[in-house]
Design an enzyme around this catalytic site. Structure first.
Site, PDB file in Angstrom:
ATOM      1  N   GLN A 121     -11.948   6.344  -5.552  1.00  0.00           N
ATOM      2  CA  GLN A 121     -12.483   7.028  -4.367  1.00  0.00           C
ATOM      3  C   GLN A 121     -13.834   7.647  -4.750  1.00  0.00           C
ATOM      4  O   GLN A 121     -14.397   7.308  -5.773  1.00  0.00           O
ATOM      5  CB  GLN A 121     -11.481   8.084  -3.880  1.00  0.00           C
ATOM      6  CG  GLN A 121     -10.180   7.482  -3.333  1.00  0.00           C
ATOM      7  CD  GLN A 121     -10.373   6.754  -1.999  1.00  0.00           C
ATOM      8  OE1 GLN A 121     -11.402   6.874  -1.336  1.00  0.00           O
ATOM      9  NE2 GLN A 121      -9.374   5.966  -1.600  1.00  0.00           N
TER      10      GLN A 121
ATOM     11  N   GLY B 246     -11.610   3.853   0.232  1.00  0.00           N
ATOM     12  CA  GLY B 246     -12.487   4.765   0.978  1.00  0.00           C
ATOM     13  C   GLY B 246     -13.611   4.080   1.716  1.00  0.00           C
ATOM     14  O   GLY B 246     -14.547   4.738   2.170  1.00  0.00           O
TER      15      GLY B 246
ATOM     16  N   CYS C 252      -4.623 -26.274   9.798  1.00  0.00           N
ATOM     17  CA  CYS C 252      -3.541 -25.468  10.391  1.00  0.00           C
ATOM     18  C   CYS C 252      -2.724 -26.306  11.368  1.00  0.00           C
ATOM     19  O   CYS C 252      -3.129 -27.385  11.792  1.00  0.00           O
ATOM     20  CB  CYS C 252      -4.102 -24.216  11.080  1.00  0.00           C
ATOM     21  SG  CYS C 252      -4.637 -24.473  12.784  1.00  0.00           S
TER      22      CYS C 252
ATOM     23  N   CYS D 209      -4.673 -27.169  14.794  1.00  0.00           N
ATOM     24  CA  CYS D 209      -5.810 -28.084  14.640  1.00  0.00           C
ATOM     25  C   CYS D 209      -5.340 -29.458  14.157  1.00  0.00           C
ATOM     26  O   CYS D 209      -5.827 -30.490  14.610  1.00  0.00           O
ATOM     27  CB  CYS D 209      -6.849 -27.493  13.683  1.00  0.00           C
ATOM     28  SG  CYS D 209      -7.609 -25.971  14.305  1.00  0.00           S
TER      29      CYS D 209
ATOM     30  N   ASP E 237      -7.819  -7.297   1.535  1.00  0.00           N
ATOM     31  CA  ASP E 237      -6.782  -7.348   2.566  1.00  0.00           C
ATOM     32  C   ASP E 237      -7.364  -6.765   3.838  1.00  0.00           C
ATOM     33  O   ASP E 237      -8.267  -5.925   3.784  1.00  0.00           O
ATOM     34  CB  ASP E 237      -5.554  -6.484   2.184  1.00  0.00           C
ATOM     35  CG  ASP E 237      -5.792  -5.018   2.497  1.00  0.00           C
ATOM     36  OD1 ASP E 237      -6.421  -4.332   1.683  1.00  0.00           O
ATOM     37  OD2 ASP E 237      -5.405  -4.567   3.596  1.00  0.00           O
TER      38      ASP E 237
ATOM     39  N   CYS F 138      -9.776 -28.320  10.294  1.00  0.00           N
ATOM     40  CA  CYS F 138      -8.878 -27.267   9.806  1.00  0.00           C
ATOM     41  C   CYS F 138      -7.463 -27.831   9.639  1.00  0.00           C
ATOM     42  O   CYS F 138      -6.973 -28.551  10.507  1.00  0.00           O
ATOM     43  CB  CYS F 138      -8.882 -26.105  10.807  1.00  0.00           C
ATOM     44  SG  CYS F 138      -7.597 -24.881  10.517  1.00  0.00           S
TER      45      CYS F 138
ATOM     46  N   ASP G 214       0.867  -1.182   0.000  1.00  0.00           N
ATOM     47  CA  ASP G 214       0.000   0.000   0.000  1.00  0.00           C
ATOM     48  C   ASP G 214       0.903   1.231   0.000  1.00  0.00           C
ATOM     49  O   ASP G 214       2.053   1.184   0.448  1.00  0.00           O
ATOM     50  CB  ASP G 214      -0.966  -0.008   1.193  1.00  0.00           C
ATOM     51  CG  ASP G 214      -2.138   0.965   0.980  1.00  0.00           C
ATOM     52  OD1 ASP G 214      -2.183   1.646  -0.063  1.00  0.00           O
ATOM     53  OD2 ASP G 214      -3.003   1.047   1.862  1.00  0.00           O
ATOM     54  N   SER G 215       0.343   2.330  -0.494  1.00  0.00           N
ATOM     55  CA  SER G 215       1.160   3.484  -0.876  1.00  0.00           C
ATOM     56  C   SER G 215       1.630   4.366   0.272  1.00  0.00           C
ATOM     57  O   SER G 215       2.544   5.158   0.096  1.00  0.00           O
ATOM     58  CB  SER G 215       0.360   4.339  -1.846  1.00  0.00           C
ATOM     59  OG  SER G 215      -0.935   4.601  -1.310  1.00  0.00           O
ATOM     60  N   GLY G 216       1.009   4.260   1.432  1.00  0.00           N
ATOM     61  CA  GLY G 216       1.471   5.032   2.577  1.00  0.00           C
ATOM     62  C   GLY G 216       0.541   6.139   3.033  1.00  0.00           C
ATOM     63  O   GLY G 216       0.518   6.475   4.210  1.00  0.00           O
ATOM     64  N   GLY G 217      -0.219   6.702   2.118  1.00  0.00           N
ATOM     65  CA  GLY G 217      -1.072   7.829   2.486  1.00  0.00           C
ATOM     66  C   GLY G 217      -2.120   7.448   3.520  1.00  0.00           C
ATOM     67  O   GLY G 217      -2.336   8.153   4.507  1.00  0.00           O
ATOM     68  N   PHE G 218      -2.744   6.297   3.284  1.00  0.00           N
ATOM     69  CA  PHE G 218      -3.797   5.844   4.184  1.00  0.00           C
ATOM     70  C   PHE G 218      -3.249   5.586   5.586  1.00  0.00           C
ATOM     71  O   PHE G 218      -3.829   5.992   6.585  1.00  0.00           O
ATOM     72  CB  PHE G 218      -4.427   4.570   3.611  1.00  0.00           C
ATOM     73  CG  PHE G 218      -5.487   3.969   4.473  1.00  0.00           C
ATOM     74  CD1 PHE G 218      -6.759   4.514   4.507  1.00  0.00           C
ATOM     75  CD2 PHE G 218      -5.224   2.854   5.254  1.00  0.00           C
ATOM     76  CE1 PHE G 218      -7.748   3.960   5.308  1.00  0.00           C
ATOM     77  CE2 PHE G 218      -6.208   2.302   6.062  1.00  0.00           C
ATOM     78  CZ  PHE G 218      -7.470   2.854   6.079  1.00  0.00           C
TER      79      PHE G 218
ATOM     80  N   ASP H  36      -3.230   7.938  -2.786  1.00  0.00           N
ATOM     81  CA  ASP H  36      -4.583   8.471  -2.936  1.00  0.00           C
ATOM     82  C   ASP H  36      -4.890   9.417  -1.786  1.00  0.00           C
ATOM     83  O   ASP H  36      -4.201   9.414  -0.765  1.00  0.00           O
ATOM     84  CB  ASP H  36      -5.624   7.334  -3.016  1.00  0.00           C
ATOM     85  CG  ASP H  36      -5.523   6.346  -1.866  1.00  0.00           C
ATOM     86  OD1 ASP H  36      -4.475   6.302  -1.173  1.00  0.00           O
ATOM     87  OD2 ASP H  36      -6.484   5.599  -1.638  1.00  0.00           O
TER      88      ASP H  36
ATOM     89  N   HIS I 246      -3.864 -20.332  12.633  1.00  0.00           N
ATOM     90  CA  HIS I 246      -5.227 -20.834  12.426  1.00  0.00           C
ATOM     91  C   HIS I 246      -6.062 -19.824  11.649  1.00  0.00           C
ATOM     92  O   HIS I 246      -6.743 -20.177  10.685  1.00  0.00           O
ATOM     93  CB  HIS I 246      -5.931 -21.170  13.757  1.00  0.00           C
ATOM     94  CG  HIS I 246      -7.390 -21.427  13.538  1.00  0.00           C
ATOM     95  ND1 HIS I 246      -7.875 -22.639  13.103  1.00  0.00           N
ATOM     96  CD2 HIS I 246      -8.456 -20.586  13.586  1.00  0.00           C
ATOM     97  CE1 HIS I 246      -9.186 -22.537  12.910  1.00  0.00           C
ATOM     98  NE2 HIS I 246      -9.571 -21.301  13.192  1.00  0.00           N
TER      99      HIS I 246
HETATM  100  N1  GUN Z   1      -6.688   0.731   2.961  1.00  0.00           N
HETATM  101  C1  GUN Z   1      -8.004   0.674   3.241  1.00  0.00           C
HETATM  102  N2  GUN Z   1      -8.684   1.610   2.525  1.00  0.00           N
HETATM  103  C2  GUN Z   1      -7.761   2.276   1.783  1.00  0.00           C
HETATM  104  C3  GUN Z   1      -7.845   3.367   0.850  1.00  0.00           C
HETATM  105  O1  GUN Z   1      -8.907   3.915   0.551  1.00  0.00           O
HETATM  106  N3  GUN Z   1      -6.655   3.776   0.283  1.00  0.00           N
HETATM  107  C4  GUN Z   1      -5.461   3.179   0.597  1.00  0.00           C
HETATM  108  N4  GUN Z   1      -4.350   3.637   0.010  1.00  0.00           N
HETATM  109  N5  GUN Z   1      -5.360   2.163   1.465  1.00  0.00           N
HETATM  110  C5  GUN Z   1      -6.502   1.721   2.052  1.00  0.00           C
HETATM  111 ZN    ZN Z   2      -6.967 -24.402  12.704  1.00  0.00          ZN
END
Ligand code: GUN
Ligand code: ZN
Length: 437
Positions: free
Chosen positions: A224, A259, A370, A373, A309, A368, A126-130, A180, A400
């Site tokens: 966004q 967003g 894992c 388990c 994620d 499971c 991820d880019s860092g801004g968030f 973003d 798990h």
């Molecule tokens: N992680 C969860 N939501 C966002 C988002 O809107 N932008 C970024 N860069 N990371 C996120």
């Molecule tokens: Zn498990």
């Protein structure tokens, strides 16, 4: 080795094949040109902030059938620094494996073509801004970039789209995200959302300009536009802006939906995801950022999302909470303590709750695969490890939970390929909302 891109353009560094469709749900495979494992979808990506999951070894990540994890530019830039990752190791892939850059061959392209260097899993950053806006105490967004206060030096620093891409080029992940302009979805300033939406489009252009390795790292834009799905509204304008760029400038390898998952109502959340999936091209991966509750994965997969994620499965494990189809098992609760049948404790426990049928002497889920388990580690054993703050307790619950998420997406994929996804959803909802848990 040769690599065939599914697109006519050479600017994608991934190959996206749809293997099956059921309703709007998709089962696909993403290949990256990097010696890493193929990524089947639907796909959940656990968050390993610095390139590996806390308490889990890299080969354990691979053995949980987890083909891709998410790392954060923000955290890696602060420690150990992205320039070091690049200069000393030739990227995060090598850094995690403790493999130094081959100094005799400094332009070895992050060892891309070295077969001895099979990658255990793929990476997305991820880019860092968030992270800055959500983690840094003081942050302020201007057209130039995100101004934030370093948690270490307390200096004010500026992260521009160009800086984020330079750092992400140095880290070398297979998918990188544009910088973003993210605002909490429960904020109220209408004008600010409009500015953020158009700024996100402008920053995407600056990211594309700055990106040095489009042939090996896939830059995803982030849609966004607040919760506005109206005709001619912000979400539509943002989507149209990216689609124009995709058709007239540079092919976009995949799209992220941003967003969301910031405190908005479920109704608003579904509405925006539904809208984005209806408007995004069908032949590109769709990545819903920051979403990871099992129920949300099932619903959003039905709407057409491919990738997710979230810190939820790993973070909740650190609180001693295990995930199962029925919901959560809070392993630290007293009901999971080993009981002595002849003790008074047993009597108290039986009198004040209907926990008689909770069998703490069995694994979290006997089916499971894992580590815990599979070895038959019981809930009462995990309870005592967690209560004693023995790190192996959290490690086993983390494994798990990640395994649970991998199994969940694999089960969804199987039912999509068998065209029985609707039955899967019904059965999932029945178990999730069953009263007897
Ligand atoms: N992680 C969860 N939501 C966002 C988002 O809107 N932008 C970024 N860069 N990371 C996120
Ligand atoms: Zn498990």
């Amino acid at each position: 080795p040769t690599f065939s891109s599914s697109s006519s353009s050479s600017s994608s560094a991934l190959c996206f094949h749809i293997n099956g469709i059921d309703g709007r749900a998709r089962a696909a495979t993403i290949h990256f040109p990097n010696n890493g494992p193929p990524v089947t979808t639907p796909r959940f990506m656990p968050v390993g902030t610095k390139g590996t999951l806390k308490g889990v070894l890299p080969d354990e990540i691979a053995s949980m059938e987890c083909p891709i994890i998410l790392a954060n530019t923000y955290h890696l830039a602060i420690q150990p620094g992205t320039e070091l990752i690049d200069q000393v190791f030739g990227g995060l892939h090598n850094f995690m494996g403790g493999i130094r850059r081959d100094t005799d061959n400094n332009d070895n392209d992050n060892n891309d073509n070295n077969d001895n260097n099979k990658r255990l899993y793929n990476l997305l950053t991820d880019s860092g801004g968030f992270q800055m806006v959500s983690l840094a105490a003081l942050s302020n967004v201007t057209e130039k970039g995100v101004v934030f206060q370093s948690p270490y030096s307390k200096e004010h620093m500026l992260l521009r789209p160009e800086d984020s891409i330079r750092c992400q080029n140095e880290i070398g992940a297979d998918v990188i995200m544009q910088l973003d302009d993210v605002i909490s979805s429960v904020a109220t300033n209408e004008d600010r959302f409009r500015i953020a939406t158009f700024r996100t489009l402008r920053w995407y252009d600056r990211c594309v300009q700055a990106h040095q390795y489009p042939h090996r790292q896939n830059l995803f834009p982030i849609v966004q536009g607040h919760l506005d799905t109206s005709r001619g509204g912000l979400r539509e304008l943002c989507l149209a802006g990216f689609k124009h760029r995709d058709q007239h400038h540079r092919r976009i390898p995949g799209f992220a939906i941003g967003g969301l998952a910031g405190g908005e109502s479920k109704d608003d959340f579904w509405k925006v995801v539904d809208h984005a999936c209806r408007h995004l091209p069908d032949d590109r991966p769709r990545y819903l950022m920051g979403v990871g509750y099992p129920l949300d994965l099932v619903v959003c997969t039905a709407l057409g999302v491919d990738m997710y994620d979230c810190v939820y499965p790993t973070r909740t494990a650190r609180f001693g909470v295990a995930l199962v189809d029925e919901g959560q098992i809070k392993l630290k609760q007293h009901q999971f303590a080993a009981k002595n049948p002849s003790s008074a404790d047993m009597t108290i426990n039986n009198n004040n709750s209907n926990n008689n049928n909770i069998n703490s002497n069995t694994p979290i889920d006997k089916d499971c695969p894992c580590e815990a388990c599979r070895r038959g580690v019981s809930k009462e054993r995990l309870h005592s490890l967690l209560k004693a703050n023995n790190p192996i307790g959290v490690q086993l619950v983390t494994q798990h939970n990640v395994t649970y998420m991998m199994q969940l997406v694999t089960r969804m994929r199987k039912s999509i390929l068998e065209r029985s996804f609707q039955q899967f959803v019904q059965e999932f909802l029945r178990r999730y909302f069953a009263d007897d848990q």
